[in-house]
Design a protein around this motif. Structure first.
Motif, PDB file in Angstrom:
ATOM      1  N   UNK A   1       0.847  -1.197   0.000  1.00 41.57           N
ATOM      2  CA  UNK A   1       0.000   0.000   0.000  1.00 41.57           C
ATOM      3  C   UNK A   1       0.880   1.243   0.000  1.00 41.57           C
ATOM      4  N   UNK A   2       0.720   2.086  -0.991  1.00 43.78           N
ATOM      5  CA  UNK A   2       1.428   3.363  -1.048  1.00 43.78           C
ATOM      6  C   UNK A   2       0.478   4.453  -0.586  1.00 43.78           C
ATOM      7  N   UNK A   3       0.910   5.195   0.449  1.00 46.69           N
ATOM      8  CA  UNK A   3       0.056   6.242   1.018  1.00 46.69           C
ATOM      9  C   UNK A   3       0.911   7.458   1.351  1.00 46.69           C
ATOM     10  N   UNK A   4       0.303   8.454   2.018  1.00 44.44           N
ATOM     11  CA  UNK A   4       0.979   9.743   2.200  1.00 44.44           C
ATOM     12  C   UNK A   4       2.272   9.644   3.007  1.00 44.44           C
ATOM     13  N   UNK A   5       2.375   8.666   3.901  1.00 47.87           N
ATOM     14  CA  UNK A   5       3.561   8.557   4.754  1.00 47.87           C
ATOM     15  C   UNK A   5       4.567   7.529   4.262  1.00 47.87           C
TER      16      UNK A   5
END
Length: 247
Positions: free
Chosen positions: A133-137
């Motif tokens: 999962x690629x997310x803001x952090x």
């Protein structure tokens, strides 16, 4: 004085009994369809990766929704299907244009009508996958996740936390249920969704998910408010003690 102290303790106990006897209403959950998807392997149009995000064959709009079975003739525009004898791993890349905050994913695996027959007798569905999962952090990775091959409703997989600004999820098939020999030997998958929740739960935690950080998945207006009631009842009892002996 003993009688009033007993009433104080009884008030607290009554509040707790009421709180935990009350039904724990589940909180709102929203399925988020990816805006686009690609696959490292797929059959022709009508059986490509877009079939896992368009709702074909899906009845309902929650995780309880059921998906059509794979039958000898009823699979068009409902399933992603691999090429015959496809080798693993196979990678799906799901993109979320709105960068939602997600608490997990929901997956509808392909379930075959039994007894299997015709040209799909040697076909199968994913049984083990990895998730990135690629997310803001940054990126979270979950590996070796088992997927039921007999459940027609959605299977939830929890991050046990809210991941903000999710832009991409990579779903990698690492194992499947196909026999080692036979004709065709295609792999099928039904649907894929992100799960959006105000309070993330840990009903089915992904490997490595932060279990200790899991919030209690009940609304404030239910158990929390009733626990507050227990405290108020206790204070009422304490005031009676004070009134009787300190005034």
């Amino acid at each position: 004085m003993t009688r009033y102290i007993f009433q104080y303790l009884l008030g607290i106990a009554a509040g707790f009994v009421v709180a935990f006897a009350a039904p724990q209403i589940s909180h709102a959950q929203t399925l988020v369809a990816p805006s686009s998807a690609t696959a490292s392997n797929q059959l022709s149009p009508g059986f490509d990766i877009s079939q896992t995000i368009n709702g074909g064959g899906l009845t309902g709009s929650t995780l309880a929704a059921t998906h059509d079975l794979v039958t000898d003739s009823g699979y068009d525009n409902k399933f992603w299907i691999s090429t015959p004898a496809a080798t693993l791993p196979i990678v799906f890349t799901y993109t979320f244009a709105t960068a939602p905050t997600l608490a997990g994913v929901g997956i509808w695996n392909a379930v075959f009508e039994l007894p299997m027959q015709g040209h799909y007798e040697f076909d199968g569905s994913p049984s083990v996958f990895d998730l990135e999962v690629t997310y803001s952090a940054g990126t979270k990775t979950y590996t070796g996740v088992s997927l039921s091959t007999t459940q027609v409703s959605g299977q939830r997989f929890d991050f046990c936390e809210n991941l903000t600004g999710v832009s991409e999820i990579r779903f990698t098939i690492q194992s499947d249920t196909r026999p080692s020999t036979g004709t065709d030997r295609n792999i099928y998958l039904a649907e894929f969704r992100g799960l959006e929740e105000a309070l993330p739960t840990c009903a089915n935690p992904l490997p490595g998910a932060p279990l200790a950080a899991t919030p209690v998945a009940v609304p404030v207006g239910n158990v929390s408010m009733l626990l507050s009631l227990s405290a108020l009842l206790g204070v009422f009892g304490l005031l009676r003690v004070r009134r009787r002996y300190w005034t």
